[in-house]
Write a protein that holds these residues in place. Structure first.
Motif, PDB file in Angstrom:
ATOM      1  N   TYR A  41    -100.279  61.383  79.401  1.00  0.00           N
ATOM      2  CA  TYR A  41    -101.485  61.272  78.584  1.00  0.00           C
ATOM      3  C   TYR A  41    -102.260  62.581  78.675  1.00  0.00           C
ATOM      4  N   THR A  42    -103.173  62.769  77.741  1.00  0.00           N
ATOM      5  CA  THR A  42    -103.993  63.985  77.713  1.00  0.00           C
ATOM      6  C   THR A  42    -105.471  63.607  77.623  1.00  0.00           C
ATOM      7  N   THR A  43    -106.317  64.549  78.047  1.00  0.00           N
ATOM      8  CA  THR A  43    -107.774  64.376  77.926  1.00  0.00           C
ATOM      9  C   THR A  43    -108.384  65.664  77.382  1.00  0.00           C
ATOM     10  N   ASP A  44    -109.624  65.554  76.925  1.00  0.00           N
ATOM     11  CA  ASP A  44    -110.350  66.769  76.585  1.00  0.00           C
ATOM     12  C   ASP A  44    -110.951  67.351  77.868  1.00  0.00           C
ATOM     13  N   LYS A  45    -111.749  68.401  77.743  1.00  0.00           N
ATOM     14  CA  LYS A  45    -112.270  69.070  78.938  1.00  0.00           C
ATOM     15  C   LYS A  45    -113.260  68.197  79.709  1.00  0.00           C
ATOM     16  N   SER A  60    -108.452  81.899  74.811  1.00  0.00           N
ATOM     17  CA  SER A  60    -109.457  82.750  75.449  1.00  0.00           C
ATOM     18  C   SER A  60    -109.579  82.488  76.947  1.00  0.00           C
ATOM     19  N   GLY A  61    -108.757  81.542  77.450  1.00  0.00           N
ATOM     20  CA  GLY A  61    -108.799  81.238  78.871  1.00  0.00           C
ATOM     21  C   GLY A  61    -109.787  80.164  79.248  1.00  0.00           C
ATOM     22  N   GLU A  62    -110.435  79.565  78.244  1.00  0.00           N
ATOM     23  CA  GLU A  62    -111.406  78.510  78.522  1.00  0.00           C
ATOM     24  C   GLU A  62    -110.688  77.155  78.685  1.00  0.00           C
ATOM     25  N   LEU A  63    -111.215  76.322  79.579  1.00  0.00           N
ATOM     26  CA  LEU A  63    -110.645  74.990  79.792  1.00  0.00           C
ATOM     27  C   LEU A  63    -110.773  74.170  78.513  1.00  0.00           C
ATOM     28  N   ARG A 114    -102.673  48.125  79.725  1.00  0.00           N
ATOM     29  CA  ARG A 114    -103.787  48.027  78.773  1.00  0.00           C
ATOM     30  C   ARG A 114    -103.749  49.232  77.845  1.00  0.00           C
ATOM     31  N   LYS A 115    -104.541  49.129  76.764  1.00  0.00           N
ATOM     32  CA  LYS A 115    -104.657  50.233  75.805  1.00  0.00           C
ATOM     33  C   LYS A 115    -106.059  50.840  75.922  1.00  0.00           C
ATOM     34  N   PRO A 116    -106.169  52.021  76.520  1.00  0.00           N
ATOM     35  CA  PRO A 116    -107.489  52.660  76.617  1.00  0.00           C
ATOM     36  C   PRO A 116    -108.015  53.023  75.226  1.00  0.00           C
ATOM     37  N   THR A 117    -109.323  53.147  75.126  1.00  0.00           N
ATOM     38  CA  THR A 117    -109.958  53.571  73.869  1.00  0.00           C
ATOM     39  C   THR A 117    -110.019  55.092  73.837  1.00  0.00           C
ATOM     40  N   LEU A 118    -109.341  55.688  72.860  1.00  0.00           N
ATOM     41  CA  LEU A 118    -109.315  57.148  72.767  1.00  0.00           C
ATOM     42  C   LEU A 118    -110.730  57.672  72.527  1.00  0.00           C
ATOM     43  N   GLY A 119    -111.059  58.740  73.228  1.00  0.00           N
ATOM     44  CA  GLY A 119    -112.373  59.345  73.102  1.00  0.00           C
ATOM     45  C   GLY A 119    -113.464  58.633  73.861  1.00  0.00           C
ATOM     46  N   ASP A 120    -113.128  57.521  74.505  1.00  0.00           N
ATOM     47  CA  ASP A 120    -114.132  56.746  75.237  1.00  0.00           C
ATOM     48  C   ASP A 120    -113.732  56.600  76.709  1.00  0.00           C
ATOM     49  N   ASP A 121    -112.528  56.030  76.962  1.00  0.00           N
ATOM     50  CA  ASP A 121    -112.052  55.909  78.348  1.00  0.00           C
ATOM     51  C   ASP A 121    -111.903  57.301  78.951  1.00  0.00           C
ATOM     52  N   GLN A 122    -112.270  57.408  80.219  1.00  0.00           N
ATOM     53  CA  GLN A 122    -112.331  58.721  80.839  1.00  0.00           C
ATOM     54  C   GLN A 122    -111.461  58.802  82.099  1.00  0.00           C
ATOM     55  N   TRP A 123    -110.875  59.970  82.292  1.00  0.00           N
ATOM     56  CA  TRP A 123    -110.116  60.377  83.478  1.00  0.00           C
ATOM     57  C   TRP A 123    -108.742  59.730  83.562  1.00  0.00           C
ATOM     58  N   CYS A 124    -108.687  58.419  83.473  1.00  0.00           N
ATOM     59  CA  CYS A 124    -107.392  57.723  83.598  1.00  0.00           C
ATOM     60  C   CYS A 124    -107.485  56.380  82.890  1.00  0.00           C
TER      61      CYS A 124
END
Length: 457
Positions: A60-64, A149-152, A81-91
């Motif tokens: 899975y992937t997350t934003d910064k 640019s090297g930004e996270l 379970r199915k996490p809510t994209l853009g809402d569930d955080q970290w894991c």
């Protein structure tokens, strides 16, 4: 790098199936490249979705900020379970724990640490709890993703299900505990006969400690006169055969010999090759000693029975000296039949005798070539073998006096079959003899025959 290139080694096994450690290590090493590919081409790339969804590993992937932006089917199965994209955080896990059972807050999980420090996290394990309460041990591989640019920009994580490994570890630990605590000697060796493992039972039985035994040839334990046993055992192992309860003699460190029962099983590698053998050696010295004592006891019992029967015969001879000769002969023959029945019991096992041997002993004095004996092997207990021997002796005596054995051409056909547990059908049939009539009165022999076969039935 395109996603299809980053995942060029994806296997074809289905989602949720165990995957090889080599493949997982390969993917873990490429997570940074996979993350860059995701960042460059995004989730709308059709090939991206096809490849990621086909992977049996949970990814899975997350934003910064740690908000989940994508997960594949394997991740959903692991989480339950199915996490809510853009809402569930970290894991996407419902709950997280450390391996010792301590609660692991989501914002302190390995993915959160990787995003907060900007560094991959490796070498840790955790436990995910699904909504249904089941728990899945896993190893995470969170890896930060950086833009041009090297930004996270976010992070990608692979979760490796450790259930099978944990079960294997538990089974291995359980087996190791059994081997360690066993009173039997348990040894493993390779196909060259070199000792590879040695438990405490082996140390107690043979006198060598593990440092003295491991790495040396197993012939260390074999007396010179039995060295030819080992090549034969190794050859059978190479064919994949198992050797059960092979009784032999081995030599201790102090040079003394010990009777053992040996069970040898092939050791098979993950790819199906036979790479060695495990040996379980049990000390049977006490059993052998008990068997020898039993033989001595049985010999003494047989001797006393013989003496008792001889005394009975002597007393009977004096008591019956005025009786007709045929009656004296019949009594003596019955004693001889009884003696033979005791011989059958004491020659092997006191508590039973083989049926065919019982029949053979009973008809031996009566021209055996005129008997046809047919039936499966079975066993009589001690009491029944004595009764049947006497009853068959009476039948044979009657056949010699009045039936098929009274002339030169008659035959006796004696057959038997097992009906079910504890029941036997025995058939005595005479052919070619003179015509017989039912007796006017029942003598001892007739009563004995009827009583015996009522008991057998």
């Amino acid at each position: 790098m395109r996603v299809s290139e980053a995942l060029s080694e994806a296997p074809s096994s289905g989602v949720g199936q165990p995957v090889s450690s080599n493949f997982l290590a390969s993917i873990a090493g490429r997570l940074s490249s996979i993350g860059q590919a995701i960042l460059a081409f995004g989730q709308d790339d059709t090939r991206f979705r096809e490849v990621i969804e086909a992977l049996p590993a949970a990814i899975y992937t997350t934003d910064k900020d740690g908000r989940i932006t994508f997960y594949n089917e394997a991740a959903e199965l692991m989480w339950g379970r199915k996490p809510t994209l853009g809402d569930d955080q970290w894991c996407g896990s419902w709950k997280l724990y450390w391996p010792d059972g301590t609660m692991l807050p989501h914002d302190e999980c390995p993915m959160a640490i990787a995003l907060k420090t900007g560094k991959p996290v490796r070498g840790v394990e955790a436990v995910a709890e699904r909504p249904d309460g089941t728990r899945v041990p896993f190893a995470p591989y969170p890896t930060p993703i950086f833009d041009a640019s090297g930004e996270l920009a976010g992070a990608v994580n692979m979760l490796v299900d450790l259930t099978h490994r944990k079960l294997a570890e538990e089974n291995a630990q359980r087996l190791a505990a059994i081997v360690t605590s066993s009173d039997d000697a348990i040894i493993s060796k390779d196909l060259n006969g070199i000792i590879k493992s040695w438990n405490r039972g082996a140390e107690r039985l043979f006198g060598y400690n593990s440092e003295e035994a491991i790495g040396r040839p197993v012939t260390l334990l074999i007396p010179p006169e039995r060295l030819d046993e080992e090549p034969s055992i190794l050859e059978r192992l190479r064919r994949g055969e198992r050797i059960d309860h092979y009784e032999t003699v081995r030599r201790r460190k102090d040079g003394s010999l010990v009777d053992i029962s040996l069970t040898v099983s092939p050791i098979v590698s993950a790819d199906g090759r036979i790479i060695g053998a495990s040996k379980i050696a049990r000390d049977i010295t006490e059993r052998k000693r008990a068997q020898e004592q039993q033989k001595v006891l049985l010999a003494e019992i047989m001797h006393r029975v013989k003496n008792t029967l001889a005394t009975v015969q002597a007393i009977a001879s004096q008591t019956l000296r005025r009786a007709p000769a045929d009656e004296q002969g019949a009594f003596t023959a019955r004693l001889h039949a009884l003696s033979k029945a005791h011989d059958l019991l004491t020659s092997d096992k006191w508590d039973r005798a083989p049926l065919r041997a019982v029949v053979g002993a009973a008809v031996e004095p009566f021209e055996k070539e005129r008997f046809t004996l047919e039936g499966p092997e079975s066993w009589f207990n001690a009491s029944m073998s004595l009764q049947v021997t006497l009853a068959l002796h009476e039948l044979a005596t009657n056949a010699a006096k009045y039936g098929a054995l009274h002339n030169r051409s008659g035959q006796v056909h004696l057959t038997w079959e097992l009906l079910d547990v504890g029941r036997l059908k025995l058939c005595w049939r005479e052919t070619g003899g003179p015509t017989v009539r039912p007796p006017e009165h029942k003598g001892f022999g007739s009563i004995l025959i009827e009583h015996t076969f009522e008991e057998v039935h």
